[in-house]
Design a protein around this motif. Structure first.
Motif, PDB file in Angstrom:
ATOM      1  N   GLU A 172      21.789 -18.450 -14.816  1.00  0.00           N
ATOM      2  CA  GLU A 172      21.244 -19.658 -14.187  1.00  0.00           C
ATOM      3  C   GLU A 172      20.518 -19.255 -12.906  1.00  0.00           C
ATOM      4  O   GLU A 172      21.083 -18.558 -12.059  1.00  0.00           O
ATOM      5  CB  GLU A 172      22.371 -20.630 -13.837  1.00  0.00           C
ATOM      6  CG  GLU A 172      23.146 -21.152 -15.032  1.00  0.00           C
ATOM      7  CD  GLU A 172      22.673 -22.524 -15.479  1.00  0.00           C
ATOM      8  OE1 GLU A 172      21.802 -23.092 -14.784  1.00  0.00           O
ATOM      9  OE2 GLU A 172      23.187 -23.009 -16.494  1.00  0.00           O
ATOM     10  N   ILE A 173      19.266 -19.707 -12.767  1.00  0.00           N
ATOM     11  CA  ILE A 173      18.477 -19.378 -11.577  1.00  0.00           C
ATOM     12  C   ILE A 173      17.961 -20.657 -10.951  1.00  0.00           C
ATOM     13  O   ILE A 173      17.326 -21.481 -11.629  1.00  0.00           O
ATOM     14  CB  ILE A 173      17.292 -18.462 -11.924  1.00  0.00           C
ATOM     15  CG1 ILE A 173      17.785 -17.124 -12.490  1.00  0.00           C
ATOM     16  CG2 ILE A 173      16.426 -18.221 -10.686  1.00  0.00           C
ATOM     17  CD1 ILE A 173      16.671 -16.184 -12.894  1.00  0.00           C
ATOM     18  N   VAL A 174      18.231 -20.810  -9.666  1.00  0.00           N
ATOM     19  CA  VAL A 174      17.679 -21.918  -8.886  1.00  0.00           C
ATOM     20  C   VAL A 174      16.731 -21.315  -7.856  1.00  0.00           C
ATOM     21  O   VAL A 174      17.131 -20.452  -7.064  1.00  0.00           O
ATOM     22  CB  VAL A 174      18.788 -22.723  -8.172  1.00  0.00           C
ATOM     23  CG1 VAL A 174      18.163 -23.838  -7.336  1.00  0.00           C
ATOM     24  CG2 VAL A 174      19.782 -23.287  -9.174  1.00  0.00           C
ATOM     25  N   THR A 175      15.485 -21.746  -7.873  1.00  0.00           N
ATOM     26  CA  THR A 175      14.500 -21.260  -6.913  1.00  0.00           C
ATOM     27  C   THR A 175      13.460 -22.345  -6.686  1.00  0.00           C
ATOM     28  O   THR A 175      13.439 -23.365  -7.396  1.00  0.00           O
ATOM     29  CB  THR A 175      13.847 -19.953  -7.403  1.00  0.00           C
ATOM     30  OG1 THR A 175      13.025 -19.414  -6.372  1.00  0.00           O
ATOM     31  CG2 THR A 175      13.019 -20.179  -8.655  1.00  0.00           C
ATOM     32  N   GLU A 176      12.602 -22.147  -5.709  1.00  0.00           N
ATOM     33  CA  GLU A 176      11.648 -23.199  -5.374  1.00  0.00           C
ATOM     34  C   GLU A 176      10.300 -23.016  -6.044  1.00  0.00           C
ATOM     35  O   GLU A 176       9.435 -23.894  -5.969  1.00  0.00           O
ATOM     36  CB  GLU A 176      11.456 -23.252  -3.840  1.00  0.00           C
ATOM     37  CG  GLU A 176      10.439 -22.285  -3.255  1.00  0.00           C
ATOM     38  CD  GLU A 176      10.926 -20.843  -3.197  1.00  0.00           C
ATOM     39  OE1 GLU A 176      10.162 -19.984  -2.722  1.00  0.00           O
ATOM     40  OE2 GLU A 176      12.071 -20.580  -3.618  1.00  0.00           O
ATOM     41  N   HIS A 177      10.112 -21.905  -6.767  1.00  0.00           N
ATOM     42  CA  HIS A 177       8.782 -21.612  -7.294  1.00  0.00           C
ATOM     43  C   HIS A 177       8.929 -20.559  -8.387  1.00  0.00           C
ATOM     44  O   HIS A 177       9.891 -19.794  -8.400  1.00  0.00           O
ATOM     45  CB  HIS A 177       7.896 -21.086  -6.147  1.00  0.00           C
ATOM     46  CG  HIS A 177       6.516 -20.698  -6.580  1.00  0.00           C
ATOM     47  ND1 HIS A 177       5.601 -21.598  -7.082  1.00  0.00           N
ATOM     48  CD2 HIS A 177       5.881 -19.495  -6.566  1.00  0.00           C
ATOM     49  CE1 HIS A 177       4.485 -20.969  -7.371  1.00  0.00           C
ATOM     50  NE2 HIS A 177       4.626 -19.688  -7.067  1.00  0.00           N
ATOM     51  N   TRP A 178       7.987 -20.548  -9.311  1.00  0.00           N
ATOM     52  CA  TRP A 178       7.981 -19.500 -10.335  1.00  0.00           C
ATOM     53  C   TRP A 178       6.547 -19.231 -10.737  1.00  0.00           C
ATOM     54  O   TRP A 178       5.766 -20.162 -10.948  1.00  0.00           O
ATOM     55  CB  TRP A 178       8.808 -19.919 -11.555  1.00  0.00           C
ATOM     56  CG  TRP A 178       9.031 -18.771 -12.504  1.00  0.00           C
ATOM     57  CD1 TRP A 178       8.205 -18.331 -13.494  1.00  0.00           C
ATOM     58  CD2 TRP A 178      10.159 -17.903 -12.518  1.00  0.00           C
ATOM     59  NE1 TRP A 178       8.741 -17.239 -14.127  1.00  0.00           N
ATOM     60  CE2 TRP A 178       9.951 -16.952 -13.560  1.00  0.00           C
ATOM     61  CE3 TRP A 178      11.326 -17.831 -11.758  1.00  0.00           C
ATOM     62  CZ2 TRP A 178      10.877 -15.959 -13.848  1.00  0.00           C
ATOM     63  CZ3 TRP A 178      12.243 -16.844 -12.063  1.00  0.00           C
ATOM     64  CH2 TRP A 178      12.021 -15.920 -13.095  1.00  0.00           C
ATOM     65  N   GLU A 179       6.213 -17.969 -10.849  1.00  0.00           N
ATOM     66  CA  GLU A 179       4.874 -17.577 -11.286  1.00  0.00           C
ATOM     67  C   GLU A 179       4.980 -16.797 -12.583  1.00  0.00           C
ATOM     68  O   GLU A 179       5.865 -15.963 -12.744  1.00  0.00           O
ATOM     69  CB  GLU A 179       4.194 -16.716 -10.214  1.00  0.00           C
ATOM     70  CG  GLU A 179       3.930 -17.449  -8.917  1.00  0.00           C
ATOM     71  CD  GLU A 179       3.317 -16.549  -7.856  1.00  0.00           C
ATOM     72  OE1 GLU A 179       3.024 -15.373  -8.183  1.00  0.00           O
ATOM     73  OE2 GLU A 179       3.160 -16.988  -6.714  1.00  0.00           O
ATOM     74  N   GLY A 180       4.067 -17.069 -13.491  1.00  0.00           N
ATOM     75  CA  GLY A 180       4.074 -16.343 -14.745  1.00  0.00           C
ATOM     76  C   GLY A 180       4.989 -16.987 -15.770  1.00  0.00           C
ATOM     77  O   GLY A 180       5.547 -18.069 -15.576  1.00  0.00           O
ATOM     78  N   GLU A 181       5.159 -16.284 -16.888  1.00  0.00           N
ATOM     79  CA  GLU A 181       5.967 -16.800 -17.993  1.00  0.00           C
ATOM     80  C   GLU A 181       7.442 -16.858 -17.602  1.00  0.00           C
ATOM     81  O   GLU A 181       7.958 -15.963 -16.941  1.00  0.00           O
ATOM     82  CB  GLU A 181       5.795 -15.889 -19.216  1.00  0.00           C
ATOM     83  CG  GLU A 181       6.512 -16.390 -20.456  1.00  0.00           C
ATOM     84  CD  GLU A 181       6.274 -15.477 -21.642  1.00  0.00           C
ATOM     85  OE1 GLU A 181       6.887 -15.708 -22.702  1.00  0.00           O
ATOM     86  OE2 GLU A 181       5.465 -14.538 -21.502  1.00  0.00           O
ATOM     87  N   GLN A 182       8.096 -17.917 -18.008  1.00  0.00           N
ATOM     88  CA  GLN A 182       9.518 -18.066 -17.725  1.00  0.00           C
ATOM     89  C   GLN A 182      10.325 -17.422 -18.850  1.00  0.00           C
ATOM     90  O   GLN A 182      10.208 -17.827 -19.996  1.00  0.00           O
ATOM     91  CB  GLN A 182       9.892 -19.549 -17.606  1.00  0.00           C
ATOM     92  CG  GLN A 182       9.188 -20.261 -16.463  1.00  0.00           C
ATOM     93  CD  GLN A 182       9.636 -21.710 -16.327  1.00  0.00           C
ATOM     94  OE1 GLN A 182      10.531 -22.157 -17.021  1.00  0.00           O
ATOM     95  NE2 GLN A 182       9.006 -22.433 -15.412  1.00  0.00           N
TER      96      GLN A 182
END
Length: 263
Positions: A172-182
């Motif tokens: 489980e990952i909680v973050t404010e932003h993601w770039e690229g494929e998840q």
């Protein structure tokens, strides 16, 4: 037979570091200089005492450094150096893996005996030390991995380490932003962590999220990564119930408040 020529001490030490005794190294070097030899001849070319030659040859055969004929008398020949060193390295790697597995089992069986109610919290300094501890936490996960961290920290320092998590373990990952494929194996929660600072959430209990994070493995091991004022990171790590509970509540509280702020 020629008398044994001098053997450089540096060569003997190198072979000893690969797991050979002095006698084994002398016999192997001696056999490299001839096209096969009997045990008596091995004694003469290596300088190893006659009584020790057969036991040494037996061990070298087991270590795949010497081959033996089925003639009478037996003749012994050295395996070429490239193959011989490769055989030694393979044995070292196998022994190292066996030792690592056995030692890891002992390490994980240890109990905090004699510590009373004292809880151990370790301080780690420097990114390499923190990454090493995180990698060990992820690699040994048995039930769950939870991450609450800034995207910059994830991208630059943490994501490669998560590859060590066993495939069967949920992440489980909680973050404010993601770039690229998840990645499909991660359960991602993209939340506005920065928005918490504009709410009534007790921000004095928050980490500075520019480059920080908290990590929880199996609800049993916790690590808090914090960026110092000088740009050098430090971390707190513990398997104590107190810090684990703090991190558990922190992840839950931040996630709930971030969801509310984003509505």
């Amino acid at each position: 037979m020629k008398a044994p020529r001098n053997v450089p001490d540096a060569l003997l030490e190198s072979l000893k570091s690969l797991g050979l005794t002095r006698y084994e190294a002398l016999v192997y070097i001696g056999l490299l200089r001839v096209a096969g030899a009997t045990a008596t001849e091995v004694h003469e070319i290596s300088g190893v005492p006659r009584a020790s030659v057969y036991p040494v040859l037996d061990r070298l055969v087991q270590k795949e450094l010497v081959s033996v004929s089925h003639t009478t008398p037996k003749r012994f020949d050295a395996v070429p150096p490239d193959q011989g060193v490769e055989n030694l390295m393979r044995r070292i790697e196998s022994d190292a893996q066996s030792a690592r597995t056995a030692l890891d089992a002992l390490y994980r069986e240890k109990r905090p005996e004699g510590r009373g109610d004292r809880e151990q919290i370790w301080t780690l300094y420097g990114e390499e030390n923190i990454r090493t501890r995180l990698a060990d936490m992820f690699r040994s996960a048995e039930r769950s991995v939870e991450v609450l961290a800034a995207w910059d920290l994830l991208r630059e320092s943490v994501l490669p380490l998560l590859e060590a998590v066993p495939d069967s373990i949920p992440v489980e990952i909680v973050t404010e932003h993601w770039e690229g494929e998840q990645p499909s194996r991660f359960r991602l929660h993209i939340l506005s962590l920065a928005a918490l600072h504009g709410t009534h959430f007790p921000t004095e209990n928050l980490l500075p999220y520019e480059r920080s994070g908290v990590f929880l493995v199996d609800d049993a091991r916790a690590l808090l990564w914090m960026e110092g004022a000088d740009g050098q990171p430090s971390a707190l790590y513990s398997e104590s119930a107190g810090l684990v509970l703090f991190v558990r509540r922190h992840i839950t509280s931040v996630t709930e408040w971030a969801k509310t702020a984003g509505q």
